[in-house]
Write a protein that holds these residues in place. Structure first.
Motif, PDB file in Angstrom:
ATOM      1  N   HIS A 200      -1.466  -0.456 -10.485  1.00  0.00           N
ATOM      2  CA  HIS A 200      -2.356  -0.155  -9.359  1.00  0.00           C
ATOM      3  C   HIS A 200      -1.571  -0.301  -8.065  1.00  0.00           C
ATOM      4  O   HIS A 200      -0.971  -1.353  -7.820  1.00  0.00           O
ATOM      5  CB  HIS A 200      -3.538  -1.137  -9.316  1.00  0.00           C
ATOM      6  CG  HIS A 200      -4.378  -1.150 -10.548  1.00  0.00           C
ATOM      7  ND1 HIS A 200      -5.424  -0.268 -10.751  1.00  0.00           N
ATOM      8  CD2 HIS A 200      -4.333  -1.951 -11.653  1.00  0.00           C
ATOM      9  CE1 HIS A 200      -5.990  -0.524 -11.912  1.00  0.00           C
ATOM     10  NE2 HIS A 200      -5.346  -1.530 -12.479  1.00  0.00           N
ATOM     11  N   THR A 201      -1.554   0.731  -7.248  1.00  0.00           N
ATOM     12  CA  THR A 201      -0.951   0.601  -5.926  1.00  0.00           C
ATOM     13  C   THR A 201      -1.987  -0.001  -4.979  1.00  0.00           C
ATOM     14  O   THR A 201      -3.118   0.471  -4.918  1.00  0.00           O
ATOM     15  CB  THR A 201      -0.456   1.954  -5.388  1.00  0.00           C
ATOM     16  OG1 THR A 201      -1.545   2.883  -5.366  1.00  0.00           O
ATOM     17  CG2 THR A 201       0.658   2.504  -6.268  1.00  0.00           C
ATOM     18  N   ASN A 202      -1.592  -1.066  -4.274  1.00  0.00           N
ATOM     19  CA  ASN A 202      -2.520  -1.732  -3.350  1.00  0.00           C
ATOM     20  C   ASN A 202      -1.785  -2.186  -2.086  1.00  0.00           C
ATOM     21  O   ASN A 202      -1.559  -3.379  -1.879  1.00  0.00           O
ATOM     22  CB  ASN A 202      -3.238  -2.908  -4.011  1.00  0.00           C
ATOM     23  CG  ASN A 202      -2.379  -3.711  -4.976  1.00  0.00           C
ATOM     24  OD1 ASN A 202      -2.649  -3.758  -6.182  1.00  0.00           O
ATOM     25  ND2 ASN A 202      -1.340  -4.350  -4.455  1.00  0.00           N
ATOM     26  N   PRO A 203      -1.401  -1.221  -1.243  1.00  0.00           N
ATOM     27  CA  PRO A 203      -0.710  -1.575  -0.002  1.00  0.00           C
ATOM     28  C   PRO A 203      -1.585  -2.447   0.896  1.00  0.00           C
ATOM     29  O   PRO A 203      -2.808  -2.430   0.800  1.00  0.00           O
ATOM     30  CB  PRO A 203      -0.423  -0.220   0.638  1.00  0.00           C
ATOM     31  CG  PRO A 203      -1.449   0.711   0.071  1.00  0.00           C
ATOM     32  CD  PRO A 203      -1.676   0.223  -1.335  1.00  0.00           C
ATOM     33  N   GLY A 204      -0.916  -3.186   1.751  1.00  0.00           N
ATOM     34  CA  GLY A 204      -1.611  -4.077   2.671  1.00  0.00           C
ATOM     35  C   GLY A 204      -0.727  -5.264   2.988  1.00  0.00           C
ATOM     36  O   GLY A 204      -0.352  -5.500   4.124  1.00  0.00           O
ATOM     37  N   HIS A 205      -0.376  -6.030   1.953  1.00  0.00           N
ATOM     38  CA  HIS A 205       0.581  -7.118   2.139  1.00  0.00           C
ATOM     39  C   HIS A 205       1.960  -6.540   2.443  1.00  0.00           C
ATOM     40  O   HIS A 205       2.663  -7.009   3.336  1.00  0.00           O
ATOM     41  CB  HIS A 205       0.614  -7.997   0.899  1.00  0.00           C
ATOM     42  CG  HIS A 205       1.541  -9.166   1.009  1.00  0.00           C
ATOM     43  ND1 HIS A 205       1.384 -10.152   1.962  1.00  0.00           N
ATOM     44  CD2 HIS A 205       2.654  -9.510   0.287  1.00  0.00           C
ATOM     45  CE1 HIS A 205       2.347 -11.050   1.827  1.00  0.00           C
ATOM     46  NE2 HIS A 205       3.133 -10.680   0.827  1.00  0.00           N
ATOM     47  N   THR A 206       2.346  -5.540   1.679  1.00  0.00           N
ATOM     48  CA  THR A 206       3.491  -4.671   1.993  1.00  0.00           C
ATOM     49  C   THR A 206       3.086  -3.247   1.653  1.00  0.00           C
ATOM     50  O   THR A 206       2.094  -3.011   0.949  1.00  0.00           O
ATOM     51  CB  THR A 206       4.758  -5.025   1.179  1.00  0.00           C
ATOM     52  OG1 THR A 206       4.520  -4.731  -0.211  1.00  0.00           O
ATOM     53  CG2 THR A 206       5.158  -6.477   1.352  1.00  0.00           C
TER      54      THR A 206
ATOM     55  N   ARG B 188      -1.007 -12.077   3.365  1.00  0.00           N
ATOM     56  CA  ARG B 188      -0.856 -11.849   4.797  1.00  0.00           C
ATOM     57  C   ARG B 188      -0.537 -10.378   5.073  1.00  0.00           C
ATOM     58  O   ARG B 188       0.083  -9.693   4.255  1.00  0.00           O
ATOM     59  CB  ARG B 188       0.284 -12.713   5.347  1.00  0.00           C
ATOM     60  CG  ARG B 188      -0.003 -14.181   5.342  1.00  0.00           C
ATOM     61  CD  ARG B 188       1.218 -14.985   5.754  1.00  0.00           C
ATOM     62  NE  ARG B 188       1.703 -14.629   7.094  1.00  0.00           N
ATOM     63  CZ  ARG B 188       2.688 -15.278   7.717  1.00  0.00           C
ATOM     64  NH1 ARG B 188       3.300 -16.293   7.109  1.00  0.00           N
ATOM     65  NH2 ARG B 188       3.065 -14.915   8.931  1.00  0.00           N
ATOM     66  N   THR B 189      -0.949  -9.916   6.228  1.00  0.00           N
ATOM     67  CA  THR B 189      -0.677  -8.525   6.605  1.00  0.00           C
ATOM     68  C   THR B 189       0.179  -8.436   7.857  1.00  0.00           C
ATOM     69  O   THR B 189       0.395  -7.339   8.382  1.00  0.00           O
ATOM     70  CB  THR B 189      -1.992  -7.755   6.831  1.00  0.00           C
ATOM     71  OG1 THR B 189      -2.731  -8.391   7.895  1.00  0.00           O
ATOM     72  CG2 THR B 189      -2.836  -7.724   5.571  1.00  0.00           C
ATOM     73  N   ASP B 190       0.691  -9.573   8.325  1.00  0.00           N
ATOM     74  CA  ASP B 190       1.498  -9.588   9.544  1.00  0.00           C
ATOM     75  C   ASP B 190       2.993  -9.689   9.258  1.00  0.00           C
ATOM     76  O   ASP B 190       3.796  -9.914  10.163  1.00  0.00           O
ATOM     77  CB  ASP B 190       1.076 -10.754  10.447  1.00  0.00           C
ATOM     78  CG  ASP B 190       1.239 -12.108   9.776  1.00  0.00           C
ATOM     79  OD1 ASP B 190       1.220 -12.166   8.527  1.00  0.00           O
ATOM     80  OD2 ASP B 190       1.394 -13.112  10.508  1.00  0.00           O
TER      81      ASP B 190
ATOM     82  N   THR C 204       6.135  -4.612   6.797  1.00  0.00           N
ATOM     83  CA  THR C 204       5.400  -3.426   6.319  1.00  0.00           C
ATOM     84  C   THR C 204       3.942  -3.727   5.965  1.00  0.00           C
ATOM     85  O   THR C 204       3.302  -2.925   5.284  1.00  0.00           O
ATOM     86  CB  THR C 204       6.099  -2.723   5.128  1.00  0.00           C
ATOM     87  OG1 THR C 204       5.938  -3.479   3.928  1.00  0.00           O
ATOM     88  CG2 THR C 204       7.577  -2.507   5.399  1.00  0.00           C
ATOM     89  N   GLY C 205       3.410  -4.857   6.418  1.00  0.00           N
ATOM     90  CA  GLY C 205       2.008  -5.176   6.147  1.00  0.00           C
ATOM     91  C   GLY C 205       1.053  -4.404   7.050  1.00  0.00           C
ATOM     92  O   GLY C 205       1.430  -3.931   8.124  1.00  0.00           O
ATOM     93  N   SER C 206      -0.196  -4.266   6.610  1.00  0.00           N
ATOM     94  CA  SER C 206      -1.214  -3.540   7.378  1.00  0.00           C
ATOM     95  C   SER C 206      -2.597  -4.027   6.967  1.00  0.00           C
ATOM     96  O   SER C 206      -2.963  -3.939   5.786  1.00  0.00           O
ATOM     97  CB  SER C 206      -1.107  -2.034   7.124  1.00  0.00           C
ATOM     98  OG  SER C 206      -2.258  -1.355   7.584  1.00  0.00           O
ATOM     99  N   MET C 207      -3.371  -4.507   7.940  1.00  0.00           N
ATOM    100  CA  MET C 207      -4.738  -4.951   7.632  1.00  0.00           C
ATOM    101  C   MET C 207      -5.620  -3.766   7.233  1.00  0.00           C
ATOM    102  O   MET C 207      -6.469  -3.893   6.343  1.00  0.00           O
ATOM    103  CB  MET C 207      -5.339  -5.690   8.826  1.00  0.00           C
ATOM    104  CG  MET C 207      -6.779  -6.143   8.599  1.00  0.00           C
ATOM    105  SD  MET C 207      -7.023  -7.131   7.088  1.00  0.00           S
ATOM    106  CE  MET C 207      -6.356  -8.714   7.628  1.00  0.00           C
ATOM    107  N   ASP C 208      -5.447  -2.622   7.862  1.00  0.00           N
ATOM    108  CA  ASP C 208      -6.241  -1.444   7.500  1.00  0.00           C
ATOM    109  C   ASP C 208      -5.991  -1.056   6.043  1.00  0.00           C
ATOM    110  O   ASP C 208      -6.931  -0.732   5.300  1.00  0.00           O
ATOM    111  CB  ASP C 208      -5.922  -0.266   8.416  1.00  0.00           C
ATOM    112  CG  ASP C 208      -6.525  -0.421   9.808  1.00  0.00           C
ATOM    113  OD1 ASP C 208      -7.467  -1.230   9.952  1.00  0.00           O
ATOM    114  OD2 ASP C 208      -6.061   0.261  10.734  1.00  0.00           O
ATOM    115  N   GLU C 209      -4.727  -1.098   5.628  1.00  0.00           N
ATOM    116  CA  GLU C 209      -4.414  -0.766   4.239  1.00  0.00           C
ATOM    117  C   GLU C 209      -4.926  -1.844   3.287  1.00  0.00           C
ATOM    118  O   GLU C 209      -5.367  -1.527   2.170  1.00  0.00           O
ATOM    119  CB  GLU C 209      -2.904  -0.567   4.074  1.00  0.00           C
ATOM    120  CG  GLU C 209      -2.401   0.707   4.739  1.00  0.00           C
ATOM    121  CD  GLU C 209      -0.945   0.995   4.451  1.00  0.00           C
ATOM    122  OE1 GLU C 209      -0.593   2.177   4.365  1.00  0.00           O
ATOM    123  OE2 GLU C 209      -0.150   0.034   4.331  1.00  0.00           O
TER     124      GLU C 209
END
Length: 218
Positions: free
Chosen positions: A121-127, A154-156, A159-164
């Motif tokens: 499963h691809t789950n971007p956000g953390h990276t 964490r998303t900060d 390559t992290g992103s809170m939206d993702e």
């Protein structure tokens, strides 16, 4: 079942798992933290054969063991740069007191994994390239730093992103089988159902996502 035959916790607090989904002595290692010696020793002492290493994302506490690992290492290639270049990550946390070189060995795409054994499963956000590895026959999902028992990644960081992350929680995590066990990159495991009911960070992101979608389509 009990296919996870051992769990190792690194000095970085990250977990590394050995999972044995086959009907023989082949196993996968999930994540390669810096101090991999105990994992390799366990495999040798128990006469296991490593089918590959499954890296959940490219942060150094999950991939810095790459140079000491002999075998195929699979990763979402969106995180290849992070896995190959850990120095910038380490410098931001520890300064220049700890030096580590670029990883120049082979990395294999998650698309090459046997889909009948492990579902990715691809789950971007953390990276950007964060993934979870599901073993359906075993009822196990290794989430790395995507979802923890009591939190989320964490998303900060790089390559992290809170939206993702919001998107991944609502379109990936919520579709996990509720009876499966989540084995995260840090901390203890728990069932999907329990995490969904008790993890306040996840409940907040679900509510926020639902509210925004409702406003969009009113």
């Amino acid at each position: 079942m009990s296919s996870v035959i051992y769990t190792f916790t690194s000095f970085t607090t990250s977990n590394s798992y050995i999972v044995k989904p086959f009907n023989d002595e082949k196993c996968f290692i999930v994540d390669l933290p810096p101090d991999l010696d105990n994992v390799i020793e366990f495999i040798k002492n128990n006469n296991l054969t490593v089918a590959g290493a499954l890296i959940t994302h490219g942060h150094y506490d999950h991939s810095l063991g790459l140079p000491t690992f002999e075998g195929k290492a699979y990763i979402n290639l969106d995180d290849e740069f992070l896995a190959r270049n850990p120095q910038d990550q380490i410098r931001s946390l520890l300064g220049n007191s700890f030096e580590v070189g670029e990883y120049t060995g082979d990395l294999f795409s998650i698309s090459e994994l046997p889909s009948d054994i492990v579902k990715v499963h691809t789950n971007p956000g953390h990276t950007k390239g964060s993934v979870s590895y599901e073993f359906p026959d075993e009822g196990l999902i290794f989430t790395g730093d995507f979802v923890f028992k009591d939190g989320i990644g964490r998303t900060d960081l790089f390559t992290g992103s809170m939206d993702e992350m919001k998107n991944s929680i609502n379109n990936t995590f919520l579709n996990f089988n509720e009876e499966y066990e989540i084995l995260p990159g840090h901390g203890p495991s728990d069932k999907v159902k329990t995490i969904k009911e008790n993890n306040e960070f996840i409940k907040m992101l679900i509510d926020d996502w639902t509210s925004k979608r409702y406003k969009k389509y009113r």
